[in-house]
Design an enzyme around this catalytic site. Structure first.
Site, mmCIF file in Angstrom:
data_model
loop_
_atom_site.group_PDB
_atom_site.id
_atom_site.type_symbol
_atom_site.label_atom_id
_atom_site.label_comp_id
_atom_site.label_asym_id
_atom_site.label_seq_id
_atom_site.Cartn_x
_atom_site.Cartn_y
_atom_site.Cartn_z
ATOM 1 N N ASP A 307 0.812 -1.216 0.000
ATOM 2 C CA ASP A 307 0.000 0.000 0.000
ATOM 3 C C ASP A 307 0.852 1.276 0.000
ATOM 4 O O ASP A 307 1.853 1.365 0.720
ATOM 5 C CB ASP A 307 -0.862 -0.038 1.274
ATOM 6 N N GLU A 377 1.253 -0.411 -4.938
ATOM 7 C CA GLU A 377 0.275 0.638 -5.255
ATOM 8 C C GLU A 377 0.973 1.984 -5.226
ATOM 9 O O GLU A 377 1.575 2.363 -4.217
ATOM 10 C CB GLU A 377 -0.851 0.655 -4.219
HETATM 11 C C1 GLC Z 1 -4.054 3.418 -0.184
HETATM 12 C C2 GLC Z 1 -5.387 2.777 0.041
HETATM 13 C C3 GLC Z 1 -6.307 3.775 0.651
HETATM 14 C C4 GLC Z 1 -5.740 4.216 1.955
HETATM 15 C C5 GLC Z 1 -4.330 4.741 1.780
HETATM 16 C C6 GLC Z 1 -3.639 4.904 3.078
HETATM 17 O O1 GLC Z 1 -4.118 4.418 -1.119
HETATM 18 O O2 GLC Z 1 -5.864 2.241 -1.125
HETATM 19 O O3 GLC Z 1 -7.590 3.237 0.823
HETATM 20 O O4 GLC Z 1 -6.542 5.197 2.502
HETATM 21 O O5 GLC Z 1 -3.539 3.889 1.017
HETATM 22 O O6 GLC Z 1 -3.313 3.664 3.636
#
Ligand code: GLC
Ligand code: MG
Length: 676
Positions: A307, A377
């Site tokens: 993440d 991500e």
């Molecule tokens: C990522 C997740 C999101 C979250 C963020 C912080 O972007 O997809 O939902 O709020 O990280 O962890």
């Protein structure tokens, strides 16, 4: 001695020998018993040479004495075949080894599990509620594993279910080694994982390295300056009511600095103030995170979605970031769009940390079939080259792929040219030999059916499942679920509209909660018609088409590992070919993302046959239609998969229009794939 002595005498003598040479044994008995040494020697030599001559007259027999055996075995008629046999065995063994090496060297790599199946994202709050509290849970997921068998999906990513105060619905982790009671227990998790593995499904967990919850034990120890934990987070001096340490802003808006009364300093949070950023410049923090990775890999987890990785490091000098609009008054600089995030994202050293994570996962990937997958991500918007760095380098592995979010922009300008542009952003920038992937929705983004419009849902799923690489499907996309309208009093998080409960059937609560009348978010009112059960019964449904395309993609080599070639793009239509060298069967995909129905003329594409038969249309009535290649008709939002047979491949004549991750050729005569 009687019978035993007689027997010993008889039995040690060979009757065959006796038969063949009547006086032999008797003569030898005489010599050994009564004659002098000298006499016996001379007679013995004579007798032996006599015997040798005699042996040549007879056939070998079972149990013959060594001397006889040696005599026979050195004869050409025995020696030659024996030697031939020996060398034949040696040659065959060598040939087998050579063939094995050649087959291994010539075989293209098999697709790994994360390449062969789409990744399905479960938002656990919203998938299936087993205990009736209105919130989905791990047991609920377990009850619904058949859904994946039905869809032929093998890879399941479950958004966070760690213990959490749920300020960011689980992305604020209080304990990385525990399950939140809302979702179940560790036993429920282990049972789910075992059930998934027994069905051949893989479980990908969310891993959240950038921050913890402010309730995490480490944060408490850090704010009280425990010597070991003092530098676990990013702290700096500031006054309770004074100016912030710099102009950095949180992704959720406003300053990313919050004053902590306990420690008397400010801490950094690139997300909510309840999500303090970990300090990855502290090696102990890296070690902690690696231990957590080991913890879950030991349990058997098959991969991680990492993440918010671009936020993991910040510049230690903590200078102000440059404003996008230098004339904007600083007090109005409150969102990530107001600043160039030069010092808070994608810092030097970030990829080293991620490569170390990957290296740890590789330790657990040695056993066959147990490859552990890693996807990162990071939204880098126009800076696609930054995203591509998460693929790692030639020498060092990193993620198997970074999520490709570019197709989320499809609704911005639904047209064939735009679809091609977005696809090409990835294909044209991806490092050679890497594996592409496509995302059209997730828990952070408006559902594509709502942003692009219902009309395009089927076409988008067709694009997703016929492009090269791994598709990601956010729960509900397989039935074309849309965002819900959430009233001000119902809303708990700005992203709620895309997180409504999955619509399983037309019963109460759409089958999401069969026990009580609670659902944590309202259902979409269309659930009575848009639901899994109803769509399973309808051949023309979004679900049936998703299933068909996914199954087709997995069974057809051109679709799962063949060439991808652009053929045509205009205001309406985007069209491409999927083919494999050596295989006659190929696929032409024609999708209308425009605002008008279209007639596409592909008569200039020599490699296509003159007549094209539709294998599948998103408009079921058009299945089986035959079009001349000069007049391929599509309605708005219609997609066609055309299967055709050809001896002339498109890619050799248009190399600049074509992409493949790893080249493989098909040998039709013996039905094998080989490296070419
Ligand atoms: C990522 C997740 C999101 C979250 C963020 C912080 O972007 O997809 O939902 O709020 O990280 O962890
Ligand atoms: Mg950080």
């Amino acid at each position: 001695m009687g019978r035993i002595g007689d027997c010993l005498g008889e039995c040690t003598r060979n009757p065959g020998y006796k038969d063949a040479d009547g006086d032999g044994p008797a003569a030898r008995d005489n010599i050994s018993v009564s004659d002098s040494e000298e006499k016996r020697d001379s007679i013995g030599v004579k007798r032996l040479s006599d015997a040798r001559d005699e042996y040549t007259q007879i056939k070998p027999y079972a149990g013959m004495p060594k001397e006889v055996l040696v005599l026979y075995s050195s004869k050409a008629r025995y020696r030659v075949p024996r030697e031939i046999l020996f060398w034949l065995t040696v040659c065959c063994t060598l040939a087998l080894v050579a063939v094995t090496i050649a087959v291994i060297a010539l075989s293209p790599k098999c697709l790994s599990w994360w390449q062969a199946s789409p990744v399905y994202q479960i938002y656990p709050r919203s998938f299936k509620d087993s205990d009736g509290d209105g919130v989905g849970d791990l047991k609920g997921i377990r009850e619904k594993l058949d859904h994946f068998e039905y869809l032929n999906i093998k890879s399941i990513w479950i958004s966070p279910f760690y213990r959490s105060p749920m300020k960011d619905f689980g992305y604020d982790v209080e304990d990385f080694r525990d399950i939140d009671p809302l979702f179940g227990t560790m036993k429920d998790f282990e049972d789910l994982l075992a059930a998934m593995h027994s069905k051949g499904l893989k479980l990908i967990m969310d891993f959240i390295p950038n921050h913890t919850s402010d309730l995490h034990r480490w944060f408490n120890l850090s704010r009280t300056r425990d010597p070991h934990y003092e530098d676990y987070y990013v702290w700096t001096d500031c006054k309770p009511d004074g100016p912030k340490p710099n102009n950095w802003v949180s992704i959720f808006g406003n300053s990313s600095w919050t004053y902590d009364e306990v420690r008397g300093q400010c801490y950094l949070h690139q997300f909510l103030k309840e999500q303090p950023d970990l300090n990855f410049r502290n090696p102990d923090v890296i070690k902690e995170m690696i231990d957590i990775i080991h913890f879950w890999l030991e349990k058997g987890v098959d991969g991680f979605r990492m993440d918010a990785v671009k936020h993991m490091l910040e510049a230690p000098h903590m200078r102000d970031e440059p404003q996008v609009d230098p004339n904007k008054p600083p007090e109005l600089v409150t969102t990530e769009w107001d600043l160039h995030s030069d010092y808070t994202t994608s810092q030097v050293g970030l990829h080293d940390i991620l490569r170390e994570f990957r290296a740890q996962m590789d330790i657990y990937s040695q056993e066959p079939g147990r490859y552990r997958f890693m996807v990162t991500e990071s939204y880098d918007y126009e800076e696609v080259y930054k995203t591509m760095m998460y693929y790692g380098s030639r020498l060092e592995k990193e993620g198997d792929f970074p999520f490709n979010f570019y197709l989320l922009d499809l609704p911005h300008n639904t047209s064939g040219v735009w679809a091609k542009h977005l696809v090409h952003l990835w294909m044209g920038n991806m490092p050679k030999g890497k594996w592409p992937n496509w995302v059209v929705g997730n828990h952070d983004r408006t559902r594509i059916s709502s942003s692009a419009g219902r009309l395009y849902v089927r076409a988008i799923n067709m694009l997703l499942l016929t492009l090269p690489g791994t598709a990601t499907t956010y729960y509900g996309e397989e039935i074309g679920m849309e965002n819900i309208n959430v009233t001000a009093s119902q809303i708990q998080d700005p992203a709620d509209p895309q997180r409504s409960p999955l619509q399983w059937n037309a019963d109460t609560n759409a089958g999401f909660n069969e026990k009580t009348n609670l659902t944590w978010l309202p259902l979409h009112p269309d659930y009575e018609t848009v639901n899994v059960e109803a769509q399973m019964k309808d051949d023309g449904s979004v679900l049936a088409q998703y299933r068909f395309l996914n199954t087709l993609r997995q069974s057809e080599l051109p679709l799962n590992r063949g060439w991808f070639c652009y053929v045509h793009a205009d205001a309406n239509v985007f069209s491409y070919i999927r083919e494999l060298d050596g295989l006659k069967r190929a696929f032409l995909i024609v999708v209308n993302f425009g605002k008008e129905s279209a007639v596409t003329d592909l008569s200039s594409v020599r490699e296509l046959p003159d007549e094209l038969k539709v294998l599948m249309s998103t408009t079921i009535a058009n299945d089986g239609k035959v079009f001349p290649k000069s007049r391929i008709q599509t309605e708005v939002g219609e997609g066609l998969v055309i299967q055709y047979s050809t001896n002339t491949r498109f890619n050799p004549n248009h190399p600049e229009e074509c992409y493949i991750s790893e080249k493989a050729c098909y040998l039709e005569t013996i039905d094998i794939l080989y490296k070419c």
